[in-house]
Design a protein around this motif. Structure first.
Motif, PDB file in Angstrom:
ATOM      1  N   LYS A 118       0.416 -11.464  -2.594  1.00 29.15           N
ATOM      2  CA  LYS A 118      -0.121 -11.363  -3.954  1.00 29.15           C
ATOM      3  C   LYS A 118      -1.146 -10.234  -4.112  1.00 29.15           C
ATOM      4  O   LYS A 118      -2.008 -10.288  -4.979  1.00 29.15           O
ATOM      5  CB  LYS A 118      -0.723 -12.706  -4.389  1.00 29.15           C
ATOM      6  CG  LYS A 118       0.301 -13.834  -4.513  1.00 29.15           C
ATOM      7  CD  LYS A 118      -0.315 -15.099  -5.006  1.00 29.15           C
ATOM      8  CE  LYS A 118       0.714 -16.197  -5.339  1.00 29.15           C
ATOM      9  NZ  LYS A 118       1.888 -16.237  -4.494  1.00 29.15           N
ATOM     10  N   ASN A 119      -1.050  -9.217  -3.237  1.00 25.72           N
ATOM     11  CA  ASN A 119      -1.871  -8.013  -3.395  1.00 25.72           C
ATOM     12  C   ASN A 119      -1.001  -6.992  -4.138  1.00 25.72           C
ATOM     13  O   ASN A 119      -0.461  -6.044  -3.561  1.00 25.72           O
ATOM     14  CB  ASN A 119      -2.293  -7.484  -2.020  1.00 25.72           C
ATOM     15  CG  ASN A 119      -3.295  -6.350  -2.115  1.00 25.72           C
ATOM     16  OD1 ASN A 119      -3.523  -5.790  -3.205  1.00 25.72           O
ATOM     17  ND2 ASN A 119      -3.906  -5.993  -0.996  1.00 25.72           N
ATOM     18  N   TYR A 120      -0.870  -7.200  -5.456  1.00 21.54           N
ATOM     19  CA  TYR A 120       0.121  -6.470  -6.235  1.00 21.54           C
ATOM     20  C   TYR A 120      -0.216  -4.991  -6.399  1.00 21.54           C
ATOM     21  O   TYR A 120       0.691  -4.160  -6.498  1.00 21.54           O
ATOM     22  CB  TYR A 120       0.286  -7.134  -7.604  1.00 21.54           C
ATOM     23  CG  TYR A 120       0.774  -8.553  -7.498  1.00 21.54           C
ATOM     24  CD1 TYR A 120      -0.025  -9.630  -7.855  1.00 21.54           C
ATOM     25  CD2 TYR A 120       2.053  -8.829  -7.014  1.00 21.54           C
ATOM     26  CE1 TYR A 120       0.424 -10.944  -7.743  1.00 21.54           C
ATOM     27  CE2 TYR A 120       2.510 -10.129  -6.897  1.00 21.54           C
ATOM     28  CZ  TYR A 120       1.690 -11.172  -7.260  1.00 21.54           C
ATOM     29  OH  TYR A 120       2.145 -12.447  -7.146  1.00 21.54           O
ATOM     30  N   ASN A 121      -1.484  -4.643  -6.420  1.00 25.03           N
ATOM     31  CA  ASN A 121      -1.852  -3.233  -6.564  1.00 25.03           C
ATOM     32  C   ASN A 121      -1.425  -2.445  -5.326  1.00 25.03           C
ATOM     33  O   ASN A 121      -0.842  -1.359  -5.429  1.00 25.03           O
ATOM     34  CB  ASN A 121      -3.363  -3.106  -6.794  1.00 25.03           C
ATOM     35  CG  ASN A 121      -3.743  -1.735  -7.323  1.00 25.03           C
ATOM     36  OD1 ASN A 121      -3.147  -1.224  -8.269  1.00 25.03           O
ATOM     37  ND2 ASN A 121      -4.729  -1.119  -6.698  1.00 25.03           N
ATOM     38  N   ALA A 122      -1.720  -3.015  -4.144  1.00 26.04           N
ATOM     39  CA  ALA A 122      -1.294  -2.370  -2.895  1.00 26.04           C
ATOM     40  C   ALA A 122       0.232  -2.335  -2.814  1.00 26.04           C
ATOM     41  O   ALA A 122       0.820  -1.353  -2.347  1.00 26.04           O
ATOM     42  CB  ALA A 122      -1.872  -3.110  -1.694  1.00 26.04           C
ATOM     43  N   ALA A 123       0.881  -3.396  -3.280  1.00 21.73           N
ATOM     44  CA  ALA A 123       2.346  -3.442  -3.278  1.00 21.73           C
ATOM     45  C   ALA A 123       2.910  -2.316  -4.145  1.00 21.73           C
ATOM     46  O   ALA A 123       3.878  -1.642  -3.769  1.00 21.73           O
ATOM     47  CB  ALA A 123       2.824  -4.797  -3.789  1.00 21.73           C
ATOM     48  N   LYS A 124       2.319  -2.112  -5.318  1.00 22.77           N
ATOM     49  CA  LYS A 124       2.778  -1.044  -6.220  1.00 22.77           C
ATOM     50  C   LYS A 124       2.655   0.327  -5.546  1.00 22.77           C
ATOM     51  O   LYS A 124       3.582   1.147  -5.585  1.00 22.77           O
ATOM     52  CB  LYS A 124       1.956  -1.065  -7.503  1.00 22.77           C
ATOM     53  CG  LYS A 124       2.294   0.052  -8.494  1.00 22.77           C
ATOM     54  CD  LYS A 124       1.451  -0.049  -9.742  1.00 22.77           C
ATOM     55  CE  LYS A 124       0.039   0.442  -9.505  1.00 22.77           C
ATOM     56  NZ  LYS A 124      -0.047   1.909  -9.366  1.00 22.77           N
ATOM     57  N   CYS A 149      11.097  -4.451  -5.816  1.00 25.21           N
ATOM     58  CA  CYS A 149       9.726  -4.554  -5.299  1.00 25.21           C
ATOM     59  C   CYS A 149       8.730  -4.063  -6.350  1.00 25.21           C
ATOM     60  O   CYS A 149       7.708  -4.693  -6.602  1.00 25.21           O
ATOM     61  CB  CYS A 149       9.595  -3.765  -4.002  1.00 25.21           C
ATOM     62  SG  CYS A 149       7.989  -3.969  -3.195  1.00 25.21           S
ATOM     63  N   LEU A 150       9.039  -2.928  -6.979  1.00 17.18           N
ATOM     64  CA  LEU A 150       8.154  -2.391  -8.025  1.00 17.18           C
ATOM     65  C   LEU A 150       8.092  -3.341  -9.222  1.00 17.18           C
ATOM     66  O   LEU A 150       7.021  -3.557  -9.811  1.00 17.18           O
ATOM     67  CB  LEU A 150       8.647  -1.010  -8.474  1.00 17.18           C
ATOM     68  CG  LEU A 150       8.291   0.148  -7.535  1.00 17.18           C
ATOM     69  CD1 LEU A 150       9.093   1.386  -7.876  1.00 17.18           C
ATOM     70  CD2 LEU A 150       6.797   0.458  -7.607  1.00 17.18           C
ATOM     71  N   SER A 151       9.218  -3.917  -9.588  1.00 14.59           N
ATOM     72  CA  SER A 151       9.240  -4.858 -10.701  1.00 14.59           C
ATOM     73  C   SER A 151       8.346  -6.064 -10.404  1.00 14.59           C
ATOM     74  O   SER A 151       7.576  -6.508 -11.261  1.00 14.59           O
ATOM     75  CB  SER A 151      10.677  -5.320 -10.968  1.00 14.59           C
ATOM     76  OG  SER A 151      10.713  -6.256 -12.022  1.00 14.59           O
ATOM     77  N   SER A 152       8.429  -6.592  -9.166  1.00 13.63           N
ATOM     78  CA  SER A 152       7.595  -7.742  -8.790  1.00 13.63           C
ATOM     79  C   SER A 152       6.116  -7.370  -8.795  1.00 13.63           C
ATOM     80  O   SER A 152       5.266  -8.160  -9.235  1.00 13.63           O
ATOM     81  CB  SER A 152       7.987  -8.243  -7.401  1.00 13.63           C
ATOM     82  OG  SER A 152       9.313  -8.702  -7.395  1.00 13.63           O
TER      83      SER A 152
END
Length: 332
Positions: A118-124, A149-152
């Motif tokens: 749930k670290n979405y900024n790092a994931a982006k 992955c980008l969509s999530s």
């Protein structure tokens, strides 16, 4: 599976030959086969052997691939910290060989790990790096994974507009992949229109057969349900009848027990009353005789003893009267 049997045979041959690179390839083949049958623990076992072997032969490319493979397995097992650890080792080794594609795939996996955490900024950020590095990649499945992955990540950040954009890209890529696959199949035949018509007819026929089959199943299910309902009703009725019989029998037993208890209580009260009368009569005699004796000429010591008998008799008579009164109260 047969494939697994032959891969084990190849592994045994390579182990006897001592060809370390071929042994590493055999480990990879066995692990991939276990992946197809979802036996992740066996996958992990052979990937760990492969990493140990890769480190011993000091081959950067083999080490990089081995670490990336085990990172993917740890991700599937939700052991995200271990996945990240091996992922970073793999990327470091791919950087040494300038393998841009595999570096991009490592960023993609890191993005997926951040999504799970749930670290979405790092994931982006990681997925965007993967998107840039894999922009010209011919593997459509990889591009679909990047878009997903980008969509999530954008969805987790609350940026739903961007999330929808990448979701649509993923959908378009999926359609394109399916279309390419379909065209390749159609290119193999000169009768694609006929095949399409036959396919439609077969679909219609299959649909009709399926509908008939479903209708038959529904009829059978209705019959089974009716039969099961009847059995349940019969069992309920049997249970109710048994329960009623049990209640009636219990009531009869309770009534008998109550009658016996009442009789026992009556006998007890009668016994107490009789005993009290029987004891009181001689006690009155003792008390009377003692009083008469006290009226005669007696020594002081005799008077003392007779007065003690008289007082004790009076006390005992009071107790007997109390018992008699209690038995009268209980008798109503």
């Amino acid at each position: 599976t047969n494939a697994l049997k032959y891969y084990f045979k190849a592994l045994s041959i390579n182990l006897n030959k001592g060809d370390l690179k071929q042994i590493s390839q055999s480990y990879n083949n066995v692990a991939k086969t276990y992946t197809k049958i979802d036996d992740l623990n066996s996958v992990l076992s052979y990937q760990l052997k492969n990493i140990e072997l890769a480190n011993s032969i000091n081959d950067i490319e083999i080490t990089a691939h081995a670490n990336l493979n085990i990172a993917s397995t740890y991700f599937l097992l939700q052991k995200l910290d271990l996945s990240m650890e091996h992922l970073l080792i793999a990327r470091e080794n791919f950087a040494k060989t300038n393998n841009t594609r595999m570096i991009g795939i490592s960023h993609l996996l890191e993005g997926r790990i951040y999504v799970e955490n749930k670290n979405y900024n790092a994931a982006k950020n990681e997925c965007e790096k993967a998107s840039r590095l894999l922009n010209n990649d011919v593997n459509i499945d990889t591009k679909i994974e990047v878009c997903d992955c980008l969509s999530s990540a954008y969805k987790g950040l609350g940026q739903y507009k961007d999330a929808v954009v990448y979701m649509e890209q993923s959908y378009d890529l999926s359609k394109g992949r399916d279309k390419i696959g379909a065209l390749k199949k159609l290119e193999k035949t000169e009768f694609k229109n006929k095949l399409l018509a036959d396919s439609l007819r077969n679909v219609a026929k299959t649909h009709t057969l399926e509908m008939n089959h479903q209708a038959e199943l529904r009829k059978n299910n209705i019959k089974k349900n009716v039969f099961a309902s009847l059995i349940i009703i019969i069992l309920i009725l049997v249970g109710l009848i048994s329960r009623i019989r049990y209640i009636r029998r219990t009531n009869r037993e309770l009534k008998v027990a109550m009658i016996k208890a009442e009789e026992s209580e009556h006998f007890k009260q009668q016994f107490l009353a009789n005993m009290s009368h029987e004891i009181r009569t001689p006690m009155n005699a003792v008390l009377g005789m003692t009083s008469l004796t006290l009226d005669t000429k007696l020594t002081p010591k005799q008077k003392k003893y007779l007065n003690a008998i008289k007082n004790s008799s009076k006390n005992l008579l009071v107790i007997i009267n109390d018992i008699l009164d209690l038995s009268k109260l209980e008798a109503g």
